[in-house]
Design a protein around this motif. Structure first.
Motif, PDB file in Angstrom:
ATOM      1  N   PRO A 183      66.628  -4.058 -39.822  1.00  0.00           N
ATOM      2  CA  PRO A 183      66.034  -4.364 -38.515  1.00  0.00           C
ATOM      3  C   PRO A 183      66.992  -4.213 -37.342  1.00  0.00           C
ATOM      4  O   PRO A 183      66.603  -3.795 -36.264  1.00  0.00           O
ATOM      5  N   GLY A 184      68.274  -4.524 -37.535  1.00  0.00           N
ATOM      6  CA  GLY A 184      69.230  -4.437 -36.439  1.00  0.00           C
ATOM      7  C   GLY A 184      69.684  -3.032 -36.114  1.00  0.00           C
ATOM      8  O   GLY A 184      70.444  -2.824 -35.154  1.00  0.00           O
ATOM      9  N   SER A 185      69.217  -2.048 -36.855  1.00  0.00           N
ATOM     10  CA  SER A 185      69.669  -0.672 -36.639  1.00  0.00           C
ATOM     11  C   SER A 185      69.101  -0.050 -35.372  1.00  0.00           C
ATOM     12  O   SER A 185      69.697   0.858 -34.788  1.00  0.00           O
ATOM     13  N   LEU A 186      67.936  -0.494 -34.962  1.00  0.00           N
ATOM     14  CA  LEU A 186      67.245   0.090 -33.815  1.00  0.00           C
ATOM     15  C   LEU A 186      67.599  -0.649 -32.531  1.00  0.00           C
ATOM     16  O   LEU A 186      67.547  -1.877 -32.474  1.00  0.00           O
ATOM     17  N   GLU A 187      67.938   0.129 -31.496  1.00  0.00           N
ATOM     18  CA  GLU A 187      68.176  -0.425 -30.172  1.00  0.00           C
ATOM     19  C   GLU A 187      67.314   0.338 -29.180  1.00  0.00           C
ATOM     20  O   GLU A 187      67.367   1.575 -29.132  1.00  0.00           O
ATOM     21  N   ILE A 188      66.498  -0.362 -28.414  1.00  0.00           N
ATOM     22  CA  ILE A 188      65.696   0.301 -27.384  1.00  0.00           C
ATOM     23  C   ILE A 188      65.816  -0.471 -26.076  1.00  0.00           C
ATOM     24  O   ILE A 188      65.948  -1.700 -26.068  1.00  0.00           O
ATOM     25  N   SER A 189      65.776   0.267 -24.969  1.00  0.00           N
ATOM     26  CA  SER A 189      65.829  -0.364 -23.651  1.00  0.00           C
ATOM     27  C   SER A 189      65.121   0.541 -22.652  1.00  0.00           C
ATOM     28  O   SER A 189      65.228   1.770 -22.718  1.00  0.00           O
ATOM     29  N   PRO A 190      64.363  -0.043 -21.717  1.00  0.00           N
ATOM     30  CA  PRO A 190      63.653   0.770 -20.724  1.00  0.00           C
ATOM     31  C   PRO A 190      64.624   1.365 -19.713  1.00  0.00           C
ATOM     32  O   PRO A 190      65.611   0.735 -19.334  1.00  0.00           O
ATOM     33  N   VAL A 191      64.342   2.597 -19.265  1.00  0.00           N
ATOM     34  CA  VAL A 191      65.182   3.244 -18.263  1.00  0.00           C
ATOM     35  C   VAL A 191      64.396   3.600 -17.002  1.00  0.00           C
ATOM     36  O   VAL A 191      64.993   3.908 -15.970  1.00  0.00           O
ATOM     37  N   ARG A 192      63.074   3.571 -17.073  1.00  0.00           N
ATOM     38  CA  ARG A 192      62.262   3.831 -15.884  1.00  0.00           C
ATOM     39  C   ARG A 192      60.914   3.147 -16.015  1.00  0.00           C
ATOM     40  O   ARG A 192      60.303   3.164 -17.078  1.00  0.00           O
ATOM     41  N   THR A 193      60.470   2.548 -14.914  1.00  0.00           N
ATOM     42  CA  THR A 193      59.181   1.864 -14.861  1.00  0.00           C
ATOM     43  C   THR A 193      58.280   2.559 -13.862  1.00  0.00           C
ATOM     44  O   THR A 193      58.742   3.023 -12.811  1.00  0.00           O
ATOM     45  N   ALA A 194      57.001   2.643 -14.205  1.00  0.00           N
ATOM     46  CA  ALA A 194      56.017   3.252 -13.308  1.00  0.00           C
ATOM     47  C   ALA A 194      54.919   2.240 -13.008  1.00  0.00           C
ATOM     48  O   ALA A 194      54.629   1.350 -13.820  1.00  0.00           O
ATOM     49  N   ARG A 195      54.311   2.394 -11.853  1.00  0.00           N
ATOM     50  CA  ARG A 195      53.163   1.575 -11.488  1.00  0.00           C
ATOM     51  C   ARG A 195      51.920   2.227 -12.092  1.00  0.00           C
ATOM     52  O   ARG A 195      51.551   3.364 -11.738  1.00  0.00           O
ATOM     53  N   VAL A 196      51.292   1.544 -13.030  1.00  0.00           N
ATOM     54  CA  VAL A 196      50.117   2.050 -13.724  1.00  0.00           C
ATOM     55  C   VAL A 196      48.983   1.072 -13.445  1.00  0.00           C
ATOM     56  O   VAL A 196      48.971  -0.048 -13.959  1.00  0.00           O
ATOM     57  N   GLY A 197      48.031   1.483 -12.593  1.00  0.00           N
ATOM     58  CA  GLY A 197      46.996   0.546 -12.177  1.00  0.00           C
ATOM     59  C   GLY A 197      47.605  -0.622 -11.430  1.00  0.00           C
ATOM     60  O   GLY A 197      48.335  -0.436 -10.454  1.00  0.00           O
ATOM     61  N   ASP A 198      47.351  -1.826 -11.907  1.00  0.00           N
ATOM     62  CA  ASP A 198      47.876  -3.015 -11.237  1.00  0.00           C
ATOM     63  C   ASP A 198      49.051  -3.628 -11.979  1.00  0.00           C
ATOM     64  O   ASP A 198      49.359  -4.799 -11.809  1.00  0.00           O
ATOM     65  N   VAL A 205      54.792  -0.630 -15.879  1.00  0.00           N
ATOM     66  CA  VAL A 205      54.924  -0.272 -17.293  1.00  0.00           C
ATOM     67  C   VAL A 205      56.202   0.539 -17.483  1.00  0.00           C
ATOM     68  O   VAL A 205      56.435   1.517 -16.756  1.00  0.00           O
ATOM     69  N   PRO A 206      57.045   0.172 -18.452  1.00  0.00           N
ATOM     70  CA  PRO A 206      58.255   0.954 -18.730  1.00  0.00           C
ATOM     71  C   PRO A 206      57.897   2.229 -19.491  1.00  0.00           C
ATOM     72  O   PRO A 206      57.660   2.203 -20.687  1.00  0.00           O
ATOM     73  N   VAL A 207      57.859   3.353 -18.799  1.00  0.00           N
ATOM     74  CA  VAL A 207      57.331   4.589 -19.391  1.00  0.00           C
ATOM     75  C   VAL A 207      58.414   5.493 -19.973  1.00  0.00           C
ATOM     76  O   VAL A 207      58.098   6.455 -20.686  1.00  0.00           O
ATOM     77  N   ALA A 208      59.683   5.228 -19.677  1.00  0.00           N
ATOM     78  CA  ALA A 208      60.784   6.005 -20.251  1.00  0.00           C
ATOM     79  C   ALA A 208      61.771   5.041 -20.910  1.00  0.00           C
ATOM     80  O   ALA A 208      62.056   3.959 -20.366  1.00  0.00           O
ATOM     81  N   TRP A 209      62.306   5.438 -22.070  1.00  0.00           N
ATOM     82  CA  TRP A 209      63.115   4.530 -22.877  1.00  0.00           C
ATOM     83  C   TRP A 209      64.359   5.229 -23.423  1.00  0.00           C
ATOM     84  O   TRP A 209      64.330   6.429 -23.698  1.00  0.00           O
ATOM     85  N   ARG A 210      65.417   4.448 -23.584  1.00  0.00           N
ATOM     86  CA  ARG A 210      66.572   4.880 -24.368  1.00  0.00           C
ATOM     87  C   ARG A 210      66.393   4.331 -25.778  1.00  0.00           C
ATOM     88  O   ARG A 210      66.174   3.122 -25.953  1.00  0.00           O
ATOM     89  N   VAL A 211      66.449   5.190 -26.759  1.00  0.00           N
ATOM     90  CA  VAL A 211      66.279   4.821 -28.161  1.00  0.00           C
ATOM     91  C   VAL A 211      67.555   5.177 -28.905  1.00  0.00           C
ATOM     92  O   VAL A 211      67.982   6.343 -28.896  1.00  0.00           O
ATOM     93  N   ARG A 212      68.151   4.188 -29.566  1.00  0.00           N
ATOM     94  CA  ARG A 212      69.413   4.407 -30.264  1.00  0.00           C
ATOM     95  C   ARG A 212      69.324   3.906 -31.705  1.00  0.00           C
ATOM     96  O   ARG A 212      68.781   2.829 -31.962  1.00  0.00           O
ATOM     97  N   ILE A 213      69.850   4.686 -32.620  1.00  0.00           N
ATOM     98  CA  ILE A 213      70.102   4.263 -33.998  1.00  0.00           C
ATOM     99  C   ILE A 213      71.535   4.691 -34.295  1.00  0.00           C
ATOM    100  O   ILE A 213      71.788   5.794 -34.797  1.00  0.00           O
ATOM    101  N   PRO A 214      72.519   3.855 -33.946  1.00  0.00           N
ATOM    102  CA  PRO A 214      73.924   4.274 -34.009  1.00  0.00           C
ATOM    103  C   PRO A 214      74.359   4.769 -35.381  1.00  0.00           C
ATOM    104  O   PRO A 214      75.132   5.739 -35.471  1.00  0.00           O
ATOM    105  N   GLU A 215      73.894   4.142 -36.453  1.00  0.00           N
ATOM    106  CA  GLU A 215      74.361   4.552 -37.771  1.00  0.00           C
ATOM    107  C   GLU A 215      73.900   5.945 -38.153  1.00  0.00           C
ATOM    108  O   GLU A 215      74.440   6.556 -39.077  1.00  0.00           O
TER     109      GLU A 215
END
Length: 357
Positions: free
Chosen positions: A285-300, A303-313
């Motif tokens: 479970p600890g192998s995955l790291e995700i964090s938002p890098v850009r948010t967009a206004r979707v309706g009201d 929403v974080p629509v772009a993400w950094r996804v890391r699996i270092p190992e």
């Protein structure tokens, strides 16, 4: 985890088709509902095919979920979604109008500037919707996913897919060039530190060809698709409020399934690294790291629509980009679902689903 299914939507559906109130209260109220009276997934259970391509009415919830990254002959990018959800209002088997199964279908096409979606509901037991394992056939009204092979071959190796909605439609053929992939530990996929789980497998190796109809124009397309199959009776803990789910086709031919289920302490994360030959390597479970890098206004909402996804190992460090920020499923229970590309340590494409925003 690919639905992924937003089953609170079924409350409205059940009401609309005159299901008794007592059944509604224990049926589609959410993925964190108690599993009382229903079967629950257990570790060590061997999945069996083709039987497990069909429905499991002893479990509360289940889905057949396809997402596809496609392109036209001129290189124009498209995303396609086709989903059939089943949920039981009661842990029993009945026939006809007494059948406690309710079905929901979602279909969508995404382009760089449009997101077209449709939703259907059906009652079980009367032929309006259902799934048959052999020969494989899943349908709700005229939407269908149909196996094209005879018995003796995996029923999901070659299928056709069809759906229509307002201003869109598609007819596609999907052919697998790799094996089914068991998620988690041999198909037993844990969803929380408290042990909630589902049975979960995928077919991430589909090649696709066919046609899309978008706003009156027919487009020939080809590309890649990913099928998720999952069933459970209580796959989420009560404090989990939503998720991010990624299916990634790496340029190397490898695949990655990854998700985070959000809670008050940072979330439960899981990932599976899939080799080009289909061999899965479930990651801790600890192998995955995700964090938002850009948010967009979707309706009201934001929403974080772009993400950094890391699996270092595994040396994976990519940033995803959506084809369309506004890939919002304005269904009974809304969520974000759309095609993505990514770059960084490798390139590729895939799909992202987000709920709870």
């Amino acid at each position: 985890m690919n639905a992924r299914p937003l089953l609170a939507a079924f409350v409205a559906a059940a009401t609309a088709i005159s299901v008794p109130a007592a059944a509604i209260s224990q049926g589609f109220a959410g993925l964190g509902s108690t599993a009382e009276g229903f079967a629950v997934p257990r570790p060590g259970m061997q999945l069996r095919f083709p039987a497990d391509h069909g429905p499991h009415p002893e479990f509360r919830i289940e889905w057949w979920y396809i997402t596809a990254n496609l392109q036209g002959e001129d290189g124009t990018q498209f995303g396609v979604q086709w989903t059939l959800f089943r949920s039981a209002l009661a842990p029993k088997t009945e026939s006809g109008w007494s059948d406690p199964q309710v079905w929901m279908g979602h279909a969508a096409i995404t382009t760089k500037d449009r997101h077209l979606a449709a939703e259907k509901f059906a009652r079980g037991g009367v032929g309006q919707a259902g799934v048959v394992a052999v020969p494989f056939f899943a349908w709700i009204d005229d939407w269908e996913m149909k196996g094209l092979l005879k018995s003796g071959v995996d029923q999901l190796d070659k299928v056709s897919l069809h759906a229509t909605g307002k201003d869109f439609g598609y007819t596609l053929q999907l052919s697998a060039n790799g094996p089914l992939v068991l998620q988690g530990e041999q198909g037993y996929s844990v969803k929380s530190a408290n042990g909630q789980a589902s049975y979960y497998y995928s077919q991430p190796f589909y090649d696709v060809s066919g046609s899309l109809d978008v706003a009156g124009k027919t487009v020939l397309v080809s590309g890649k698709a990913w099928l998720d199959r999952e069933w459970s009776s209580q796959p989420l803990a009560k404090d989990q409020t939503g998720w991010e789910w990624f299916s990634l086709h790496l340029d190397s031919g490898e695949k990655v399934m990854a998700f985070r289920l959000r809670d008050g302490s940072g979330g439960y994360r899981s990932a599976n690294w899939i080799a080009p030959d289909g061999k899965p390597t479930p990651l801790p479970p600890g192998s995955l790291e995700i964090s938002p890098v850009r948010t967009a206004r979707v309706g009201d909402r934001n929403v974080p629509v772009a993400w950094r996804v890391r699996i270092p190992e595994r040396g994976l460090d990519v940033t995803t980009s959506p084809l369309n920020d506004q890939a919002w499923m304005a269904t009974t229970t809304p969520y974000w679902e759309g095609p993505i590309t990514f770059s960084g340590s490798t390139g590729g494409h895939g799909y992202l689903e987000m709920t709870g925003y």
